[in-house]
Design a protein around this motif. Structure first.
Motif, short mmCIF file in Angstrom:
data_model
loop_
_atom_site.label_atom_id
_atom_site.label_comp_id
_atom_site.label_asym_id
_atom_site.label_seq_id
_atom_site.Cartn_x
_atom_site.Cartn_y
_atom_site.Cartn_z
N ASP A 42 0.83 -1.21 0.00
CA ASP A 42 0.00 0.00 0.00
C ASP A 42 0.86 1.25 0.00
OD1 ASP A 42 -2.42 -1.48 0.12
OD2 ASP A 42 -2.17 -1.73 2.29
N ILE A 43 2.04 1.18 -0.57
CA ILE A 43 2.99 2.29 -0.54
C ILE A 43 2.45 3.47 -1.35
CG2 ILE A 43 5.33 3.03 -1.11
CD1 ILE A 43 6.15 0.05 -0.87
N SER A 44 2.38 4.64 -0.71
CA SER A 44 1.96 5.85 -1.40
C SER A 44 3.08 6.89 -1.45
CB SER A 44 0.73 6.47 -0.71
OG SER A 44 1.04 6.80 0.64
N THR A 45 4.04 6.76 -0.57
CA THR A 45 5.10 7.77 -0.47
C THR A 45 6.45 7.11 -0.25
OG1 THR A 45 3.54 9.33 0.52
CG2 THR A 45 5.88 9.83 0.75
N LEU A 46 7.43 7.65 -0.95
CA LEU A 46 8.82 7.27 -0.70
C LEU A 46 9.55 8.51 -0.19
CD1 LEU A 46 7.84 5.33 -3.21
CD2 LEU A 46 10.25 4.77 -3.31
N LEU A 52 8.32 -1.79 -7.74
CA LEU A 52 7.37 -1.08 -6.89
C LEU A 52 5.95 -1.18 -7.45
CD1 LEU A 52 9.57 2.06 -6.19
CD2 LEU A 52 8.66 0.56 -4.41
N SER A 53 5.70 -2.20 -8.21
CA SER A 53 4.40 -2.33 -8.86
C SER A 53 3.29 -2.67 -7.87
CB SER A 53 4.47 -3.41 -9.95
OG SER A 53 4.80 -4.67 -9.38
N TYR A 54 2.06 -2.38 -8.28
CA TYR A 54 0.87 -2.68 -7.49
C TYR A 54 0.95 -2.04 -6.10
CZ TYR A 54 -0.37 -5.96 -11.17
OH TYR A 54 -0.69 -6.51 -12.38
N ASN A 55 1.17 -0.72 -6.11
CA ASN A 55 1.11 0.08 -4.90
C ASN A 55 0.17 1.25 -5.14
OD1 ASN A 55 3.03 -0.84 -2.59
ND2 ASN A 55 4.24 -1.19 -4.45
N LYS A 56 0.31 2.32 -4.39
CA LYS A 56 -0.57 3.48 -4.50
C LYS A 56 0.23 4.76 -4.68
CE LYS A 56 -4.13 1.25 -1.64
NZ LYS A 56 -4.94 1.32 -0.40
N ILE A 57 1.36 4.65 -5.35
CA ILE A 57 2.24 5.80 -5.53
C ILE A 57 1.61 6.79 -6.51
CG2 ILE A 57 4.55 6.53 -6.27
CD1 ILE A 57 5.50 3.68 -5.58
N THR A 58 1.52 8.06 -6.08
CA THR A 58 0.92 9.10 -6.92
C THR A 58 1.97 10.02 -7.53
OG1 THR A 58 0.62 10.54 -4.99
CG2 THR A 58 -1.21 9.10 -5.60
N HIS A 59 3.15 10.06 -6.92
CA HIS A 59 4.17 10.98 -7.41
C HIS A 59 5.55 10.46 -7.01
CE1 HIS A 59 5.67 14.85 -8.86
NE2 HIS A 59 6.49 14.86 -7.82
N LEU A 60 6.50 10.65 -7.91
CA LEU A 60 7.88 10.29 -7.62
C LEU A 60 8.70 11.56 -7.41
CD1 LEU A 60 8.67 7.47 -10.21
CD2 LEU A 60 8.19 7.21 -7.77
N GLY A 83 4.56 -0.20 -12.40
CA GLY A 83 3.25 -0.54 -12.96
C GLY A 83 2.16 -0.62 -11.91
N TYR A 84 0.96 -0.25 -12.33
CA TYR A 84 -0.25 -0.36 -11.51
C TYR A 84 -0.11 0.40 -10.20
CZ TYR A 84 -1.56 -3.65 -15.06
OH TYR A 84 -1.85 -4.21 -16.28
N ASN A 85 0.26 1.68 -10.35
CA ASN A 85 0.21 2.63 -9.26
C ASN A 85 -0.81 3.70 -9.62
OD1 ASN A 85 2.37 2.31 -6.93
ND2 ASN A 85 3.34 1.53 -8.80
N ARG A 86 -0.63 4.92 -9.13
CA ARG A 86 -1.58 6.01 -9.40
C ARG A 86 -0.87 7.23 -9.96
NH1 ARG A 86 -5.34 5.46 -3.88
NH2 ARG A 86 -5.97 3.28 -4.25
N LEU A 87 0.20 7.01 -10.71
CA LEU A 87 0.95 8.10 -11.31
C LEU A 87 0.12 8.77 -12.40
CD1 LEU A 87 4.40 6.32 -11.64
CD2 LEU A 87 3.81 8.12 -10.01
N ARG A 94 -2.29 6.31 -14.37
CA ARG A 94 -3.33 7.24 -14.80
C ARG A 94 -2.74 8.37 -15.64
NH1 ARG A 94 -6.53 7.63 -8.92
NH2 ARG A 94 -6.93 5.39 -8.73
N ILE A 95 -1.71 8.04 -16.39
CA ILE A 95 -1.03 9.03 -17.22
C ILE A 95 -1.91 9.41 -18.40
CG2 ILE A 95 1.04 9.46 -18.61
CD1 ILE A 95 2.45 7.33 -16.87
N LYS A 96 -2.05 10.73 -18.65
CA LYS A 96 -2.88 11.21 -19.74
C LYS A 96 -2.07 11.83 -20.88
CE LYS A 96 -7.02 12.15 -16.97
NZ LYS A 96 -8.04 13.17 -16.59
#
Length: 508
Positions: A136-140, A156-164, A181-185, A208-210
């Protein structure tokens, strides 16, 4: 009690005495062959001491209930492989792996880790693989992964990372694989990627890259494989794959853009080393003739299940003479292919065009001598002379799926097999001759119209032309006396003579 129980399991796995065989009691499952400790649900911590701990090199713990990893692991100072999965780990203290300089692989998958603290994975000179997927990693935090010169693979795949953040990593000069892969970037962080100078494989699938902006991957000068499938990409800058240092295209070999929201074929001609392009499941309605003019080495092109593709312009593959595998199947709006589309593809091995709406598949579409696998089933073929070539034995004896090709039209051949087409059931029309006759007819019609127009103009202005000609002749005969002519009469500038129009019209 729980600590003693884990101690017993560990002792069983690693065999403290060759003359004593211990067994796992309760819910535990210990395997002496693979060196695993499974399903010890009551174990919540590591023992403070452990006989022979300094000599243990591999530790695999699965299905336990250890919520916190801390410095107690230091007793395993020779540990090289550390795997703890599905054990409920939530917190990794920042001094957990300090001093464990021989660690080569750390895997903490399928736990409940929320964030990575400062210095958690740092100063591990032998570490080559770090796997933190399915948490459930969202922050590093800053300096979370730091100063490991031999680290090759980060997952670091299948976590909840929104920003690096750029400060989270580096320096990591040997990392070649980064799986996010499969984060929330929502966008690519080019500054963060500069810490991976040797990166060859970047996975950004399932985020979620646009938009891909100019120079997003400019720091990835060694990048070979870029995975961008299953995002929301609808815009790709024409400079997205350029290096800002040289202004040249990156050295990418494999590009994955499947299942996005593209409506136009992306600008990819700078990727002159591209070998594989997978761009299925988008909404691209057309492939322009110059879309792949720069992809001379392309070998694999997959564009299937496109909801909008209806037009492929002539000459799309004219520069891509190395194509081996082309998949264009399951594009329901694709009805026609330009003649000679695969004419230059001497190496073409596999071609899939099934489940489209093609009405024809003439032999002139391409070169088929090396084609081994062809699938064009479930189309809407109009069976005429151009389809008869598919019934030749030297074609369908290969792995070509033509045995189940059926005609959709004309009505008298509906649901008839293409293999049955011959002159007895299908008059062969020479389409080349027909097209030549049509072309000649058009040319003849244009010439006729031009001639009719000329004749009409002559008739319309015949009287004026005749008068002008007679005036010219008369003036040549009397060039010493200038005069002018109007509709009634003409007066000489000097003298009293008049030249009336009737004098010029006398012979008309």
């Amino acid at each position: 009690m729980a600590t003693s129980f884990l101690l017993l399991c560990l002792a069983t796995v690693f065999g403290l005495s060759s003359g004593v065989v211990l067994s796992c009691d309760g819910s535990c499952s210990c395997n002496l062959t693979t060196g695993t400790i499974n399903n010890c649900s009551d174990v919540t911590d590591f023992p403070d001491t452990f006989p022979n701990a300094s000599s243990i090199q591999e530790l695999y713990i699965v299905g336990n209930n250890i919520t916190v990893l801390n410095s107690k692991l230091h007793i395993f100072e020779s540990l090289k492989q550390f795997v703890i999965t599905s054990s409920g780990v939530e917190i990794i203290q920042n001094n957990t792996f300090r001093g464990m300089g021989k660690l080569q692989h750390i895997s903490l998958t399928r736990n409940s880790i929320v964030f990575i603290r400062h210095g958690t994975f740092a100063d591990l000179p032998e570490l080559q693989g770090l796997v933190l997927s399915h948490n459930d990693i969202s922050t590093l935090d800053a300096h979370s992964v730091w100063n490991m010169s031999n680290l090759i693979d980060i997952d670091l795949s299948y976590n909840k990372i929104t920003h690096l953040f750029s400060a989270s990593f580096g320096p990591l000069p040997s990392v070649t694989i980064l799986d996010l892969g499969y984060n929330r970037l929502r966008f690519v962080t080019d500054i963060a990627l500069k810490n991976f100078p040797s990166l060859t494989n970047l996975v950004l699938t399932g985020n979620r890259i646009k938009t891909l902006n100019a120079f997003d991957f400019a720091h990835c000068s060694s990048l070979k494989s870029l995975h961008l499938s299953n995002n929301q990409i609808n815009i790709i800058s024409d400079k997205a794959f350029l290096s800002n240092a040289t202004g040249k295209g990156l050295k990418i070999n494999q590009l994955y853009l499947e299942n996005n929201q593209l409506t136009e074929f992306p600008p990819l001609n700078d990727l002159n080393r591209l070998l594989s392009l997978l761009i299925s499941r988008n909404s691209i309605d057309s492939i322009p003739s110059d879309a792949m003019i720069g992809l001379s080495g392309l070998r694999y092109f997959h564009m299937t299940y496109d909801r909008a593709l209806s037009d492929i312009e002539p000459g799309v593959f004219r520069k891509s003479k190395s194509l081996i595998n082309v998949l264009l199947n399951d594009n329901p709006r694709l009805k026609n292919l330009p003649d000679g589309l695969f004419a230059n593809q001497k190496l073409l091995h596999t071609l899939f065009l099934g489940n489209c709406s093609l009405t024809a598949f003439p032999e002139s579409l391409g070169s088929w001598e090396n084609l081994k696998f062809l699938s064009i089933v479930n189309n809407s073929f109009h069976c005429d002379c151009s389809m008869k070539w598919l019934s030749k034995p030297h074609y369908w004896n290969r792995s070509w799926k033509t045995a189940d090709l059926m005609c959709a039209s004309p009505p008298e051949l509906d649901n008839r097999s293409v293999l049955e087409l011959d002159d007895s059931v299908l008059p062969c029309v020479d389409h080349t001759a027909v097209s030549n006759r049509v072309r000649n007819g058009i040319i003849f019609a244009i010439v006729t119209i031009v001639l009719i127009a000329i004749v009409a103009l002559v008739i319309r202005f015949r009287r004026t032309v005749v008068l002008r000609w007679r005036y010219y002749r008369y003036a040549r005969q009397t060039d010493d006396v200038p005069f002018t002519v109007d509709n009634e009469y003409s007066d000489y500038p000097s003298g009293k003579r008049k030249l009336r129009m009737s004098d010029l019209e006398r012979d008309t």
